[in-house]
Design a protein around this motif. Structure first.
Motif, PDB file in Angstrom:
ATOM      1  N   GLY A  34      40.813  32.888  40.310  1.00  0.00           N
ATOM      2  CA  GLY A  34      41.568  33.221  38.938  1.00  0.00           C
ATOM      3  C   GLY A  34      41.831  32.140  38.033  1.00  0.00           C
ATOM      4  O   GLY A  34      42.660  31.914  37.338  1.00  0.00           O
ATOM      5  N   TRP A  94      36.118  32.939  39.094  1.00  0.00           N
ATOM      6  CA  TRP A  94      36.840  34.143  38.475  1.00  0.00           C
ATOM      7  C   TRP A  94      37.500  34.684  39.659  1.00  0.00           C
ATOM      8  O   TRP A  94      38.591  35.159  39.719  1.00  0.00           O
ATOM      9  CB  TRP A  94      35.753  35.314  38.016  1.00  0.00           C
ATOM     10  N   ASN A  95      36.882  34.784  41.005  1.00  0.00           N
ATOM     11  CA  ASN A  95      37.784  35.195  42.241  1.00  0.00           C
ATOM     12  C   ASN A  95      39.003  34.349  42.444  1.00  0.00           C
ATOM     13  O   ASN A  95      39.822  34.685  43.067  1.00  0.00           O
ATOM     14  CB  ASN A  95      36.884  35.119  43.390  1.00  0.00           C
ATOM     15  N   PRO A 155      38.006  42.102  33.906  1.00  0.00           N
ATOM     16  CA  PRO A 155      38.166  42.681  35.041  1.00  0.00           C
ATOM     17  C   PRO A 155      37.028  43.259  35.816  1.00  0.00           C
ATOM     18  O   PRO A 155      36.744  43.390  36.919  1.00  0.00           O
ATOM     19  CB  PRO A 155      39.217  43.664  34.891  1.00  0.00           C
ATOM     20  N   GLU A 156      35.714  43.425  34.788  1.00  0.00           N
ATOM     21  CA  GLU A 156      34.767  43.995  35.449  1.00  0.00           C
ATOM     22  C   GLU A 156      33.687  43.240  35.874  1.00  0.00           C
ATOM     23  O   GLU A 156      32.359  43.262  36.404  1.00  0.00           O
ATOM     24  CB  GLU A 156      34.008  44.922  34.311  1.00  0.00           C
ATOM     25  N   LEU A 157      34.116  41.610  35.710  1.00  0.00           N
ATOM     26  CA  LEU A 157      32.846  40.712  36.201  1.00  0.00           C
ATOM     27  C   LEU A 157      32.403  40.908  37.548  1.00  0.00           C
ATOM     28  O   LEU A 157      31.497  40.586  37.988  1.00  0.00           O
ATOM     29  CB  LEU A 157      33.710  39.273  35.973  1.00  0.00           C
ATOM     30  N   GLY A 158      33.391  41.314  38.533  1.00  0.00           N
ATOM     31  CA  GLY A 158      32.854  41.419  39.694  1.00  0.00           C
ATOM     32  C   GLY A 158      31.835  42.704  39.897  1.00  0.00           C
ATOM     33  O   GLY A 158      30.891  42.468  40.721  1.00  0.00           O
ATOM     34  N   ASP A 186      38.522  35.354  32.297  1.00  0.00           N
ATOM     35  CA  ASP A 186      39.357  35.433  33.569  1.00  0.00           C
ATOM     36  C   ASP A 186      39.609  36.611  34.172  1.00  0.00           C
ATOM     37  O   ASP A 186      39.086  37.701  33.503  1.00  0.00           O
ATOM     38  CB  ASP A 186      40.788  34.789  33.171  1.00  0.00           C
ATOM     39  N   PRO A 187      40.234  36.864  35.210  1.00  0.00           N
ATOM     40  CA  PRO A 187      40.357  38.235  35.668  1.00  0.00           C
ATOM     41  C   PRO A 187      40.958  39.189  34.934  1.00  0.00           C
ATOM     42  O   PRO A 187      40.784  40.514  35.030  1.00  0.00           O
ATOM     43  CB  PRO A 187      41.135  38.272  36.847  1.00  0.00           C
ATOM     44  N   GLN A 188      41.798  38.753  33.889  1.00  0.00           N
ATOM     45  CA  GLN A 188      42.768  39.678  33.090  1.00  0.00           C
ATOM     46  C   GLN A 188      41.854  40.123  31.897  1.00  0.00           C
ATOM     47  O   GLN A 188      41.819  41.352  31.741  1.00  0.00           O
ATOM     48  CB  GLN A 188      43.954  38.993  32.624  1.00  0.00           C
ATOM     49  N   GLU A 215      31.239  33.736  39.151  1.00  0.00           N
ATOM     50  CA  GLU A 215      32.206  34.745  40.195  1.00  0.00           C
ATOM     51  C   GLU A 215      33.123  33.995  40.877  1.00  0.00           C
ATOM     52  O   GLU A 215      34.128  34.520  41.450  1.00  0.00           O
ATOM     53  CB  GLU A 215      31.338  35.459  41.102  1.00  0.00           C
TER      54      GLU A 215
END
Length: 377
Positions: A15, A12-13, A108-111, A103-105, A9
Motif C-alpha cells: 500500500g 504496491w501490495n 488496482p490492476e497492477l497485480g 498505488d492500489p487506488q 508489486e
C-alpha cells in the motif's frame, strides 16, 4: 515496467505510494529505448533506469515531487534544455520521461498485470501522457486479448486506443498513439503511451537466399523476432542476414520440430519457406501442416515457388499423407499479387499477406472499397 516488476508489486501490495518513471519517447542517441523504466519506492529506494545514469538524478527529484502531490508530469531531457550538461545528456540524446504516482487506488490492476507478465500472457497498459485537459493526464487502460479495464475519459478515446493498442500488443511493441482531444483519428493533442508486455511474435524464415535476407529485414521492421534457418553452413551466416535475430544451421524440419516440441512457437508464429527445394520443403511442410504435435498452430505457413513447383510440392506432400484440409492452410505460391519482382518487393508481398491474415484483410485496393477501413471486432 518489466524490469522493476518485483519491487513494484512488493510496494504496491504494502500500500505504499510509488513513482513510476517511463521513457515514452527518444530521439538521436538516447541511451535507453521507449518503455525503459525507473521506480522510486515508498522507502526511498530506487530501482531500474531510464538513461543508464545520465538523468537519473533529475528524474529522482521529479519522482519525489510526483509522489508528494500525485500530479503526473511529462518531462523532456536533452541537449535542447538549458541545463543539458546538468542532466548529463551531452551526447546529443533526447528523451521524454513520464512520471506518475502508483498505488492500489490509482492502479488496482497492477497485480493482474504482474501475474500476466510472469505467466507470459499478453497484456498492454495504455496511459494518457498528454492532453489539453490536465485531469485526463495519467488516466489508464489495461488491455488483455479478450478484456479491457479502466478508461481514458471517453468511449471514443477508449475504442480508438483499444484497437491501436492491441495492434502494438500483437507485434510486441511499445509506442505512442496520437489522437484528437476525444480520441479522434486526426490530431495529436492527446498522446497515449502503450507498454506492451508480450514476447515478440516469431518469424521463421527457411532458406538462406537473397529473398530470405529481404524477408528478415521486413520481418524485423514489423516487430517479429526473426530466425533464419538453413542446413547449409556456407550460406547460413549472421553476416549474410544482419537483420535476423538469430541464424541457425540445421535441417529445417528438425529445427521446426525442436522449436514446436519445446513450446517456443505459438499462434502468432509465421513461417516463410523460401528454399523451393523438395528435399528441404517437403519434410518441413509436413511438420508445419500436421494436425498432431501442435499446441497452437502457426498463424501463417507460406512457401515460395512457381506454379509448377507448387504443383510438384503438393503432389509430394499428398504422397506423404498430407490431406487436402491440411494443404488448405498452406499459402503457396507465397505472398499477395502486387507484381513483385525483386527480393525486396517479394518480401513486401509476403508481409502484406501475413498482415492481411492477421487482421482479416482481403488485399483489395482501399479505393475500391467503402465503409470503415479498420475492422472493429
Amino acid at each position: 515496467m518489466r524490469d522493476v516488476l518485483d519491487d513494484a508489486e512488493r510496494w504496491w501490495n504494502a500500500g505504499e505510494p510509488i513513482a513510476l518513471a517511463t521513457v515514452v519517447g527518444t530521439w538521436k542517441s538516447s541511451p535507453r529505448q521507449a518503455g525503459a523504466s525507473m521506480m522510486l519506492g515508498g522507502d526511498g529506494a530506487v530501482v531500474g533506469s531510464v538513461s543508464g545514469g545520465c538523468v537519473e538524478g533529475a528524474v529522482y527529484e521529479l519522482a519525489q515531487q510526483v509522489v508528494a502531490d500525485g500530479v503526473p508530469v511529462l518531462q523532456r531531457y536533452g541537449v535542447s534544455d538549458d541545463d543539458a550538461f546538468t542532466v548529463g545528456l551531452t551526447c546529443g540524446g533526447i528523451l521524454d520521461v513520464f512520471v506518475e504516482r502508483i498505488d492500489p487506488q490509482s492502479f488496482p490492476e497492477l497485480g493482474a498485470v504482474a501475474e500476466a507478465i510472469r505467466s507470459g500472457t499478453p497484456v498492454a497498459v495504455a496511459t494518457t501522457t498528454v492532453h489539453p485537459d490536465p485531469a485526463r493526464v495519467g488516466q489508464r487502460m489495461v488491455l488483455f486479448a479478450d478484456s479491457v479495464s479502466g478508461t481514458l475519459g471517453s468511449p471514443r478515446a477508449d475504442a480508438a486506443t483499444t484497437d491501436d493498442a492491441r495492434g502494438l500488443l500483437a507485434a510486441g511493441r511499445n509506442g505512442t498513439l496520437e489522437y484528437g482531444p476525444d480520441g479522434e483519428r486526426l490530431g495529436d493533442v492527446m498522446q497515449v503511451f502503450v507498454s506492451s508486455y508480450a514476447p515478440p511474435a516469431r518469424m521463421l524464415v527457411f532458406g538462406a537466399i537473397d529473398f530470405a535476407s529481404a524477408a528478415a529485414r521486413v520481418g524485423a521492421f514489423l516487430g517479429y523476432h526473426v530466425t533464419v534457418c538453413d542446413a547449409r553452413a556456407l550460406f547460413a551466416t549472421p553476416q549474410r542476414f544482419p537483420d535476423a535475430d538469430e541464424v541457425v544451421v540445421e535441417w529445417p524440419h528438425r529445427y521446426l520440430l525442436a522449436e514446436r516440441d519445446a513450446g517456443r512457437l505459438d499462434e502468432r508464429t509465421v513461417l516463410a519457406v523460401l528454399t523451393h527445394d523438395p528435399k528441404f520443403d517437403v519434410p518441413l511442410l509436413e511438420v508445419a501442416l500436421a494436425d498432431e504435435g501442435w499446441k497452437q498452430r502457426p498463424a501463417y505457413v507460406g512457401a515460395m515457388g512457381s506454379r509448377r513447383t507448387h504443383d510438384d510440392r503438393e503432389a509430394r506432400l499428398r504422397e506423404r499423407g498430407v490431406t487436402d484440409e491440411q494443404l488448405s492452410r498452406l499459402h503457396s505460391p507465397i505472398g499477395l499479387n502486387i507484381g513483385a519482382r525483386t527480393p525486396e518487393e517479394t518480401a513486401v508481398s509476403i508481409a502484406a499477406e501475413i498482415i492481411a491474415g492477421r487482421w482479416g484483410g482481403d488485399g483489395r485496393r482501399l479505393t475500391e472499397m467503402s465503409g470503415a477501413i479498420h475492422r472493429h471486432d
